[in-house]
Design a protein around this motif. Structure first.
Motif, mmCIF file in Angstrom:
data_model
loop_
_atom_site.group_PDB
_atom_site.id
_atom_site.type_symbol
_atom_site.label_atom_id
_atom_site.label_comp_id
_atom_site.label_asym_id
_atom_site.label_seq_id
_atom_site.Cartn_x
_atom_site.Cartn_y
_atom_site.Cartn_z
ATOM 1 N N HIS B 357 0.823 -1.217 0.000
ATOM 2 C CA HIS B 357 0.000 0.000 0.000
ATOM 3 C C HIS B 357 0.859 1.271 0.000
ATOM 4 O O HIS B 357 0.357 2.363 0.260
ATOM 5 C CB HIS B 357 -0.917 0.021 1.229
ATOM 6 C CG HIS B 357 -1.852 -1.141 1.287
ATOM 7 N ND1 HIS B 357 -2.782 -1.400 0.306
ATOM 8 C CD2 HIS B 357 -1.999 -2.136 2.202
ATOM 9 C CE1 HIS B 357 -3.462 -2.487 0.608
ATOM 10 N NE2 HIS B 357 -3.008 -2.963 1.757
ATOM 11 N N LEU B 358 2.162 1.131 -0.221
ATOM 12 C CA LEU B 358 3.072 2.277 -0.130
ATOM 13 C C LEU B 358 2.924 3.215 -1.326
ATOM 14 O O LEU B 358 2.931 2.769 -2.468
ATOM 15 C CB LEU B 358 4.520 1.769 -0.058
ATOM 16 C CG LEU B 358 5.623 2.828 -0.054
ATOM 17 C CD1 LEU B 358 5.571 3.645 1.233
ATOM 18 C CD2 LEU B 358 6.990 2.181 -0.217
ATOM 19 N N ARG B 359 2.783 4.511 -1.042
ATOM 20 C CA ARG B 359 2.796 5.504 -2.118
ATOM 21 C C ARG B 359 4.115 6.257 -2.104
ATOM 22 O O ARG B 359 4.634 6.586 -1.033
ATOM 23 C CB ARG B 359 1.633 6.477 -1.945
ATOM 24 C CG ARG B 359 0.326 5.880 -2.405
ATOM 25 C CD ARG B 359 -0.783 6.899 -2.380
ATOM 26 N NE ARG B 359 -1.060 7.288 -1.005
ATOM 27 C CZ ARG B 359 -2.108 8.017 -0.652
ATOM 28 N NH1 ARG B 359 -2.938 8.465 -1.560
ATOM 29 N NH2 ARG B 359 -2.322 8.331 0.606
ATOM 30 N N ILE B 360 4.638 6.544 -3.289
ATOM 31 C CA ILE B 360 5.888 7.304 -3.412
ATOM 32 C C ILE B 360 5.571 8.487 -4.323
ATOM 33 O O ILE B 360 5.302 8.299 -5.513
ATOM 34 C CB ILE B 360 7.009 6.426 -4.008
ATOM 35 C CG1 ILE B 360 7.241 5.189 -3.117
ATOM 36 C CG2 ILE B 360 8.297 7.228 -4.152
ATOM 37 C CD1 ILE B 360 8.109 4.114 -3.754
ATOM 38 N N VAL B 361 5.558 9.681 -3.780
ATOM 39 C CA VAL B 361 5.050 10.843 -4.523
ATOM 40 C C VAL B 361 6.009 12.029 -4.422
ATOM 41 O O VAL B 361 6.866 12.087 -3.542
ATOM 42 C CB VAL B 361 3.670 11.282 -3.973
ATOM 43 C CG1 VAL B 361 2.648 10.160 -4.082
ATOM 44 C CG2 VAL B 361 3.781 11.756 -2.535
ATOM 45 N N GLN B 362 5.799 12.971 -5.323
ATOM 46 C CA GLN B 362 6.570 14.213 -5.295
ATOM 47 C C GLN B 362 5.920 15.190 -4.306
ATOM 48 O O GLN B 362 4.692 15.168 -4.133
ATOM 49 C CB GLN B 362 6.576 14.821 -6.703
ATOM 50 C CG GLN B 362 7.635 15.883 -6.886
ATOM 51 C CD GLN B 362 7.803 16.263 -8.348
ATOM 52 O OE1 GLN B 362 7.226 15.631 -9.233
ATOM 53 N NE2 GLN B 362 8.603 17.281 -8.611
ATOM 54 N N SER B 363 6.715 16.013 -3.677
ATOM 55 C CA SER B 363 6.191 17.004 -2.735
ATOM 56 C C SER B 363 5.154 17.902 -3.397
ATOM 57 O O SER B 363 5.324 18.330 -4.534
ATOM 58 C CB SER B 363 7.343 17.873 -2.211
ATOM 59 O OG SER B 363 6.845 19.017 -1.564
ATOM 60 N N ARG B 364 4.057 18.145 -2.682
ATOM 61 C CA ARG B 364 3.030 19.050 -3.191
ATOM 62 C C ARG B 364 3.191 20.462 -2.666
ATOM 63 O O ARG B 364 2.790 21.419 -3.315
ATOM 64 C CB ARG B 364 1.649 18.556 -2.764
ATOM 65 C CG ARG B 364 1.195 17.282 -3.438
ATOM 66 C CD ARG B 364 -0.153 16.891 -2.862
ATOM 67 N NE ARG B 364 -0.718 15.728 -3.505
ATOM 68 C CZ ARG B 364 -1.858 15.155 -3.116
ATOM 69 N NH1 ARG B 364 -2.536 15.670 -2.084
ATOM 70 N NH2 ARG B 364 -2.321 14.107 -3.733
ATOM 71 N N THR B 365 3.705 20.615 -1.447
ATOM 72 C CA THR B 365 3.797 21.967 -0.883
ATOM 73 C C THR B 365 4.879 22.773 -1.588
ATOM 74 O O THR B 365 4.781 23.991 -1.664
ATOM 75 C CB THR B 365 4.100 21.931 0.630
ATOM 76 O OG1 THR B 365 5.218 21.078 0.865
ATOM 77 C CG2 THR B 365 2.910 21.434 1.420
#
Lengths: 399, 399
Positions: B357-365
């Motif tokens: 269930h791991l998500r690997i994402v780019q920073s949104r802030t």
């Protein structure tokens, strides 16, 4: 299965008072009112509820400041008992403890986890009944039953999940099986987490951040952070055995990858390396025996295993900044031969700020540590403020 | 400096009520009494205290069940404001937020951290006064000031500790300097921890376990566990830049070891590798610029840096089992080129249970994330039950 009671934060119930009293010091109603900010009448009602539960008792009189001296109340560690079970690949260990983790009775047996859940759990149920009877208690006195399993466990449901060395256990409802045939509540966790909990609670209760490494046939790690097992999102935290230390050309691991720590530094891996040199060794205990008898190849391989474990722990130290690392499991019986390698690499590789106060020690609880830890898991859960609030009348004054 | 108020667990004060109300939903006195178990009279006294503080306000009437309809109360996010500051190696960023982290005003400047604490902190003080005035507020409205620094910080005392790129800052009492000249309380942490906090609070509040990686000139990591920064024993947790990925023959690192992640995969390291190939690049932003313009050597090095970062994160995933990994910092502006390498190695090396269930994402802030996070640090501290209990009258009924 794991009923943690109401989830409201900071419910000001009897559980909060019991939490304060668990340090063992007797206190008066006034002292408890003062430290919690609760009204005196509320404290009185909750003390009455806790007295009725037997978890606290009168503990003599405090010094009088004029008038009748006030009664003090203290935690009663023998009010209930916990049953802790530690199932390994080839052993079962049981302990009955009081509510501060003191062992009242214990037993061990050779027990093959591959015999399946019913055989192993029936052993816990039969021997648990016997131990209870030996100490003159009944199932009514049981706060709960804690069970450690040698594989991945879904703590929230009490089931084993895809356990590699446990045929027949996958998805088996351990908690339900034991609670319907013996008593409840039943809590289940993997063996490394409960060993970490037992070591922390009985030996290093002041340590905020503790890592417990079990180096045996396999290699695992339990993380204690602020008195709790750190589980992560799916309860899989602490799996250090499959972190890579040996590059892509490292030896194959049973997980399907190559170069995992477990594939190079576990008891099974060292035994394999000794066999390649023509020295007979079937597992971690044989390796330790060889080392104790002065086998130079065994000593060298154990020292190198310590360095490999140290390489992974150096990363864990940078990430988690623990205050103490405890090395346990059968390979740790090799003592300083293993620890020297661990220390060598951690102090070389980790950051000065993270190692300046770091202690790296051998396990003190040793063999019974898992069973004690399983009891501690029950105690921490059963005496949590939420559980106590659900158990006893809270005596909330009418507003 | 960091006064967390009384340390008694579960003090049933006004802070507990405010904590419930911070979700924004209006509630009646009866509802609050029901959910906390507090007496109605106690709830009334504490609601009065919170009303006087302005942190809650009346929010209309609930549906009547007969008789006069009861008043509801709700959290007032604009009751106070937080000032968040993010100081980097060469920039300063400031934001005023309300109590749910919404940015009301912000400003940026080129600011050399090596100019020393007085120059940098005076900029925060001057610009902070200006921003406050821009949004029509005064220092009386400030819940506190949060400051992120690009180096190790002793959070409990608000001082920088041996910061490598911050001459003049070692041991400087940042909190004292700012609080005596501007307003308080002042909280200080390293930039990666506050970026993690800001990303979690504003983008992923439901994630129990978040890792935030800042990949820029250096590489660092902030760990959020159950809404808190995970600090470890000395506050040094999350230092992933000096975990070894390249073996003993790897490139030397500024920390004195060899083969550290930062020495092979940071913006500075990639710029150095490009320079060796005759391509001019002075830092992370140049590297990203080259990648965006299609430079194959830059793209290859960024992809490889992603793999190296992924190697260390694979170990972090096995140890910590996070539910989400957020990649930020200037190197993350290269987007999927970096993330592809990260994902490739994590999914290859980490255990299936930990990655399912791991998500690997780019920073949104993005860029303002640090200043927002510094404000969030102030909000979490200033609105904690302990601080609120210390701030307002608790209205404990006489027993």
């Amino acid at each position: 299965m794991l009923d943690t009671g109401p989830t409201t934060p900071n419910v000001p119930g009897a559980g909060t008072l019991l939490q304060l009293l668990r340090d063992g010091a007797p206190r008066t109603r006034s002292e408890l009112a003062g430290v919690t900010g609760l009204a005196r009448s509320t404290v009185t009602a909750r003390i009455d509820a806790l007295l009725a539960s037997g978890l606290i008792g009168p503990a003599g009189e405090a010094a009088s400041t004029g008038g009748r001296p006030p009664t003090t109340f203290a935690f009663q560690p023998s009010a209930k008992v916990a049953l802790g079970a530690d199932l390994g690949a080839t052993h079962g260990r049981l302990a009955i403890t009081d509510l501060v983790g003191t062992v009242l009775a214990a037993t061990n047996a050779d027990l093959d986890i591959a015999a399946g859940p019913q055989t192993c759990l029936d052993w816990i149920i039969d021997q648990g009944r016997q131990l209870l009877s030996d100490v003159g208690r009944t199932t009514q006195d049981l706060l709960g039953i804690g069970i450690g399993l040698p594989g991945p466990v879904e703590h929230s449901t009490g089931r084993a999940v895809n356990p590699p060395i446990m045929p027949g256990w996958d998805g088996f409802d351990v908690a339900e099986y034991v609670s319907t045939r013996f008593a409840g509540p039943v809590l289940v966790d993997n063996d490394v987490n409960i060993m970490a909990l037992g070591e922390h609670f009985t030996q290093w209760p002041e340590a905020d951040h503790l890592l417990f490494v079990k180096a045996a046939t396999g290699i695992g790690c339990g993380i204690i952070s602020e008195n709790q097992v750190f589980r992560g999102a799916q309860g899989a935290a602490g799996d250090m055995g499959h972190i890579r230390v040996a590059g892509e050309d490292g030896p194959p691991c049973r997980c399907g990858n190559t170069g995992c720590l477990e594939a190079v530094a576990s008891g099974a891996a060292i035994a394999g390396q000794l066999s390649e040199q023509g020295i007979t060794a079937h597992g971690a205990l044989d390796v330790v025996e060889l080392a104790r008898s002065g086998s130079v190849p065994a000593l060298r391989l154990i020292r190198q295993a310590g360095r490999d474990i140290g390489e992974v722990l150096a990363a864990a130290v940078n990430l988690l900044n623990p205050s103490i690392i405890v090395i346990g499991g059968s390979l740790a019986l090799a003592g300083d031969h293993l620890l020297a390698g661990v220390r060598e690499v951690i102090y070389q590789r980790s950051l000065p700020l993270a190692t300046q106060h770091l202690r790296i020690v051998q396990s003190r609880t040793g063999e019974p540590g898992g069973a004690i830890g399983a009891g501690v898991m029950v105690i921490n859960h059963g005496l949590s403020p939420q559980r106590i609030d659900a158990l006893v009348t809270n005596g909330v004054p009418r507003g």
